[in-house]
Each structure stands twice: as C-alpha cells, then as structure tokens.
Design an enzyme around this catalytic site. Structure first.
Site, PDB file in Angstrom:
ATOM      1  N   GLN A  44     -12.879   2.958   3.445  1.00  0.00           N
ATOM      2  CA  GLN A  44     -14.228   3.374   2.918  1.00  0.00           C
ATOM      3  C   GLN A  44     -15.422   3.163   3.918  1.00  0.00           C
ATOM      4  O   GLN A  44     -16.693   3.905   3.339  1.00  0.00           O
ATOM      5  CB  GLN A  44     -14.250   2.398   1.539  1.00  0.00           C
ATOM      6  CG  GLN A  44     -13.686   2.855   0.494  1.00  0.00           C
ATOM      7  CD  GLN A  44     -12.247   2.106   0.786  1.00  0.00           C
ATOM      8  OE1 GLN A  44     -11.832   1.460   1.706  1.00  0.00           O
ATOM      9  NE2 GLN A  44     -11.231   2.271  -0.313  1.00  0.00           N
ATOM     10  N   HIS A 128       6.023   2.765  -4.297  1.00  0.00           N
ATOM     11  CA  HIS A 128       4.938   2.855  -5.406  1.00  0.00           C
ATOM     12  C   HIS A 128       5.378   4.017  -6.490  1.00  0.00           C
ATOM     13  O   HIS A 128       5.539   5.258  -6.014  1.00  0.00           O
ATOM     14  CB  HIS A 128       3.499   3.470  -5.149  1.00  0.00           C
ATOM     15  CG  HIS A 128       2.841   2.270  -4.295  1.00  0.00           C
ATOM     16  ND1 HIS A 128       1.506   2.569  -3.836  1.00  0.00           N
ATOM     17  CD2 HIS A 128       3.178   1.095  -3.938  1.00  0.00           C
ATOM     18  CE1 HIS A 128       1.202   1.477  -3.147  1.00  0.00           C
ATOM     19  NE2 HIS A 128       2.136   0.629  -3.143  1.00  0.00           N
ATOM     20  N   TYR A 159      -4.432   2.803 -11.162  1.00  0.00           N
ATOM     21  CA  TYR A 159      -5.170   1.526 -11.482  1.00  0.00           C
ATOM     22  C   TYR A 159      -6.121   1.424 -12.761  1.00  0.00           C
ATOM     23  O   TYR A 159      -6.933   2.623 -13.049  1.00  0.00           O
ATOM     24  CB  TYR A 159      -6.092   0.938 -10.365  1.00  0.00           C
ATOM     25  CG  TYR A 159      -5.161   0.947  -9.162  1.00  0.00           C
ATOM     26  CD1 TYR A 159      -3.950   0.120  -8.947  1.00  0.00           C
ATOM     27  CD2 TYR A 159      -5.370   1.469  -7.789  1.00  0.00           C
ATOM     28  CE1 TYR A 159      -3.259   0.113  -7.777  1.00  0.00           C
ATOM     29  CE2 TYR A 159      -4.900   1.285  -6.508  1.00  0.00           C
ATOM     30  CZ  TYR A 159      -3.622   0.682  -6.671  1.00  0.00           C
ATOM     31  OH  TYR A 159      -2.960   0.489  -5.503  1.00  0.00           O
ATOM     32  N   HIS A 209      -4.690  -4.965  -9.655  1.00  0.00           N
ATOM     33  CA  HIS A 209      -5.949  -4.751  -9.116  1.00  0.00           C
ATOM     34  C   HIS A 209      -7.282  -5.035  -9.758  1.00  0.00           C
ATOM     35  O   HIS A 209      -8.183  -4.457  -9.864  1.00  0.00           O
ATOM     36  CB  HIS A 209      -6.176  -3.029  -9.135  1.00  0.00           C
ATOM     37  CG  HIS A 209      -6.408  -2.692  -8.015  1.00  0.00           C
ATOM     38  ND1 HIS A 209      -7.472  -2.043  -7.535  1.00  0.00           N
ATOM     39  CD2 HIS A 209      -5.450  -2.028  -6.884  1.00  0.00           C
ATOM     40  CE1 HIS A 209      -7.500  -1.609  -6.268  1.00  0.00           C
ATOM     41  NE2 HIS A 209      -6.181  -1.492  -5.791  1.00  0.00           N
ATOM     42  N   GLU A 259      -5.535  -8.879  -0.468  1.00  0.00           N
ATOM     43  CA  GLU A 259      -5.626  -7.698   0.174  1.00  0.00           C
ATOM     44  C   GLU A 259      -7.121  -7.600   0.341  1.00  0.00           C
ATOM     45  O   GLU A 259      -7.632  -6.966   1.253  1.00  0.00           O
ATOM     46  CB  GLU A 259      -5.061  -6.560  -0.633  1.00  0.00           C
ATOM     47  CG  GLU A 259      -5.656  -5.880  -1.671  1.00  0.00           C
ATOM     48  CD  GLU A 259      -4.997  -4.811  -2.207  1.00  0.00           C
ATOM     49  OE1 GLU A 259      -3.724  -5.056  -2.602  1.00  0.00           O
ATOM     50  OE2 GLU A 259      -5.749  -3.894  -2.631  1.00  0.00           O
ATOM     51  N   ARG A 280      -0.949 -11.566   0.734  1.00  0.00           N
ATOM     52  CA  ARG A 280      -0.495 -10.246   1.214  1.00  0.00           C
ATOM     53  C   ARG A 280      -2.151  -9.523   1.590  1.00  0.00           C
ATOM     54  O   ARG A 280      -2.397  -8.635   1.170  1.00  0.00           O
ATOM     55  CB  ARG A 280       0.091  -9.545  -0.188  1.00  0.00           C
ATOM     56  CG  ARG A 280      -0.688  -9.547  -1.406  1.00  0.00           C
ATOM     57  CD  ARG A 280      -0.173  -8.774  -2.360  1.00  0.00           C
ATOM     58  NE  ARG A 280      -0.506  -7.330  -2.164  1.00  0.00           N
ATOM     59  CZ  ARG A 280       0.113  -6.276  -1.615  1.00  0.00           C
ATOM     60  NH1 ARG A 280       1.166  -6.529  -0.813  1.00  0.00           N
ATOM     61  NH2 ARG A 280      -0.290  -5.182  -1.598  1.00  0.00           N
ATOM     62  N   ASP A 313      -3.748   3.541   3.275  1.00  0.00           N
ATOM     63  CA  ASP A 313      -5.122   3.097   4.157  1.00  0.00           C
ATOM     64  C   ASP A 313      -5.064   1.885   5.149  1.00  0.00           C
ATOM     65  O   ASP A 313      -5.880   1.274   5.528  1.00  0.00           O
ATOM     66  CB  ASP A 313      -6.101   2.737   2.980  1.00  0.00           C
ATOM     67  CG  ASP A 313      -5.802   1.639   2.068  1.00  0.00           C
ATOM     68  OD1 ASP A 313      -4.905   1.074   2.550  1.00  0.00           O
ATOM     69  OD2 ASP A 313      -6.800   1.536   1.160  1.00  0.00           O
ATOM     70  N   GLU A 336       4.964  -3.812   1.627  1.00  0.00           N
ATOM     71  CA  GLU A 336       4.468  -2.637   0.993  1.00  0.00           C
ATOM     72  C   GLU A 336       4.661  -1.331   2.120  1.00  0.00           C
ATOM     73  O   GLU A 336       4.361  -1.530   3.049  1.00  0.00           O
ATOM     74  CB  GLU A 336       3.011  -2.761   0.664  1.00  0.00           C
ATOM     75  CG  GLU A 336       2.642  -1.667  -0.414  1.00  0.00           C
ATOM     76  CD  GLU A 336       1.150  -1.849  -0.714  1.00  0.00           C
ATOM     77  OE1 GLU A 336       0.261  -2.589  -0.167  1.00  0.00           O
ATOM     78  OE2 GLU A 336       0.676  -1.254  -1.873  1.00  0.00           O
TER      79      GLU A 336
HETATM   80 MG    MG Z   1      -2.956  -3.697  -4.291  1.00  0.00          MG
END
Ligand code: MG
Length: 401
Positions: A44, A128, A159, A209, A259, A280, A313, A336
């Site tokens: 971002q 996912h 999310y 999230h 994260e 994580r 990302d 992941e």
């Molecule tokens: Mg996550």
C-alpha cells in the site's frame, strides 16, 4: 586477512505481475556476479519504501562488509533515530534478506542451513477458500482437499463478510461497508456447516481481520470453540492486544496474531504471557530474517508456533524467505500460501513449489530464488488508491480494514 566482500550497489526493483505491487531489493557486491535478493513489500505504500531505500539506506550502506548482517541491521534501524515503523522496517528487510541470501551463496548453504539446519523436509501450507455463500466455500475447500491440502482458511464475502443488505444513513460516503454483528452470525453458521460437510480431519482456519469490537471478538472465540479451528486469526487489532487475556481466560480456541506488528512491544507481552498460540508476522514488516529468527527462538521458549504471513502481498522472494525459516524452526506451525501464477514462476526462477499440501525448497544456496529483471520490467507498478482498505461500519464511520 582476505579483503572483505562489500556492498557495491543497492537497487530497488518494483514490479506488479499480479494484483499486488511488489518491492524487491537487489544488493550487488564487490565480487563479480555475486548478488542477493530481499523482500521489502509494503504494497500500500510501495513508493515510500523505494524512496527510503534509495535515498536513505543506500548511501549509508555502500562499501560495508556484507558479512556483518547483525551490525548492519542494528545500525540501519537506529541510524534514522525514529524507528520501528512499517516503511523503514520494510526497507531494512529488503537489505537484510539480501545479505542472508549473499551469505548463503558464499557459504554454499541454504539460509535454513545457516540458521541451524532443517527440522523438516517441507512445510505444511494453508490456502484460502472464499465464497459468496457457505455452499460455495464448501465446494472450494473440497477442491483444495482433493488437491492434497490439509489446511484451508475459510472466509465468506471477503473480510467483514459483507453480503447482507445494510441500512445506511442518507448521504453515506462510498466505501467497503460491513456489519460486525451480522458478520459474527454468518461466519459461525458457515463454520458449523463446513465442519458438518467436510468432516473433522480437515484443519479449518479463519481470519477475523480485526473487524470486531473487542468484547465481540471474545464472544466469537468462545462460540467457535466447539468447531475446533486450527487457529482463529487477528481476533483483535494490535491496539487491543491486552484483551487477549480475556479471550484466553474463557476458551481454548487457538489464536494467531501478528501480521500488522512492527514494534517489539507488540509481540513481547503476547509471547511472555502465552496469550496466543501462533505468531504470524509479515517478515518484511518486522524488518527481515534477522528479527524473525530472534522472535522465532523467543516464541519457541514459550511454546508458541510460527505461521508467517504469506498472501500475494508478500513477494516471491519473501515467500522463499518464509520457507527457509519454516524448514528450520523447530516449533513451526503452518505457512500461509498464495498459489503463485505461471507468470510469477517465470519472473522469479526458484520460487518454491507445493506438492500434496507441502511447500518444498530447491537445493540452491541462499534463498534459492532469482529474478528476471527484464521480464519484471514489463509489469510496472500501477498508481492505485486501494478500495478494500477504505472500510466503513453501517453508519458510515471509518473502520479497520
Ligand atoms: Mg490475515
């Protein structure tokens, strides 16, 4: 004493072969042909990271001994005086991972070997499954199971679980709206359905999230306990981590977090008080392999496992770094995995591959990955104003994405 190999150039490579804008750092050494790659992807704010590297880190690093990773990491962090922010951490990570890559190449060893060697042959990954309704999520999860995946993260409507019609006030601004209470009801119903449809053996994961008020996160963690998730992710925002004590006191739902973390204060408490089960962090967001190694060892002493952040990302170079840590860390949990495109594999030779739900590294030294810069240049980073992070609650107020 032989003359040290030094940093001759630090180059930023920006590319966008898919949805995410990626930032790769290439450290070129005084030894002809010897270079290393690192991930500095904060998608971002990608151009801010590139500037931090080119204008601030590079002038400071040229001529330094490539072997002195610890010193370079610490000096890079402290040299700017203000520290532990996401732009600087990602910039430092790009250089840090590249220096580990170079050290491995010089030693003829993988980064995993430099860290202490393999604890396992391959890393369990999770993928996912998202869908518009619970049936679609079940179908996608089942398709993954047929491909050999044993861990699936299940979401519905992205999310926040948007999907139900919302009553908004007049003149409500545009945005990515969601209703946290509706989300709780719909997700619990979905997870119950998946358990019934898919059986007990498949490991299900879910990512809140950070979209719930803290007390509703407590409630959700308790309600979902009966369905035995492998972990519940980001139940709380980093700003609310003291609420983990309340969740912990009331249920045994395994918890994963990290994260968004970029400051040691954010993980110290959670590890020392054993308030979560999986750390994580996004490795570039915390500053690279050097701090990740330290935190992994710290977490291991308290019985926590690792589950490093790894969607699209994270760059392919970042995924290669994740895997080297996964193969080494005795208390690894799960990785992941974003299922790269054919183009990703073309641009990044050496990108790890999955077989039967396990992620394998190649036998190359360092991180085992390279980049085709000419091909990467054909996919330049676009100017994007992200939509999905412009999250709003039903009354129109700004919310965490
Ligand atoms: Mg996550």
């Amino acid at each position: 004493m032989p003359k040290p190999v030094t940093i001759r150039d630090v180059r930023v490579i920006l590319t966008q072969p898919g949805k995410s804008r990626l930032c790769i750092v290439k450290v070129i050494t005084s030894e002809p042909g010897l270079h290393g790659l690192g991930c500095a992807t904060f998608t971002q704010r990608i151009f801010a990271v590139a500037t931090a590297i080119e204008r601030h880190l590079k002038p400071f690093l040229l001529g330094r001994d490539v072997d002195r990773i610890e010193e370079i990491w610490n000096m890079s962090m402290m040299h700017g005086y203000w520290r532990n922010g996401p732009v600087l951490n990602n910039a430092i990570s790009g250089v840090d991972q590249a220096l580990w890559d170079i050290k491995g190449k010089r030693a003829g060893m993988s980064v995993c070997d430099l860290l202490g060697g393999k604890s396992r042959e391959a890393a369990n990954v999770y993928v996912h499954a998202d869908g518009r309704d619970k049936q679609e999520v079940a179908d996608r999860a089942r398709a993954f199971m047929e491909q050999g995946y044993r861990f699936v993260r299940v979401q519905m409507g992205g999310y926040g679980g948007s999907g139900s019609p919302l009553v908004k006030p007049k003149n409500a601004p545009p945005g990515a709206y969601y209703d946290p209470r509706d989300y709780c009801r719909r997700m619990l119903d979905m997870i119950a359905y998946l358990r019934e449809q898919l059986g007990d053996e498949i490991e299900l994961l879910h990512d809140i999230h950070e979209r719930l008020a803290p007390i509703h996160a407590v409630e959700f963690a308790k309600d979902v306990e009966q369905f035995k998730l492998f972990f519940l992710e980001d139940a709380l925002a980093p700003e609310d981590i003291h609420w983990f004590r309340t969740i912990r006191a009331q249920c045994a739902t395994p918890l994963a977090m990290g994260e968004l973390f970029n400051n040691p204060h954010e993980w110290q408490l959670l590890i020392q008080e054993r308030l979560i089960d999986f750390i994580r962090m996004h490795i570039s967001q915390m500053g690279g392999i050097t701090p990740a190694r330290n935190v992994a060892i710290f977490a291991d002493m308290y019985g926590l496992r690792t589950a490093w952040h790894g969607p699209s990302d994270t760059s392919p170079v970042g995924h290669a770094a994740n895997l080297q840590l996964d193969l080494w860390h005795p208390n690894f949990g799960v990785q992941e995995w974003y299922r790269p495109s054919a183009l990703d594999y073309e641009i990044f030779p050496g990108l790890p591959v999955v077989e039967d739900g396990y992620l394998y590294a190649n036998d190359q030294p360092g991180l085992g990955i390279d980049i085709d810069e000419q091909l990467a240049a054909k996919y330049p980073c676009q100017d994007i104003v992200e939509d999905w992070t412009q999250a709003r609650l039903p009354d129109g107020s700004p919310a965490r994405p």
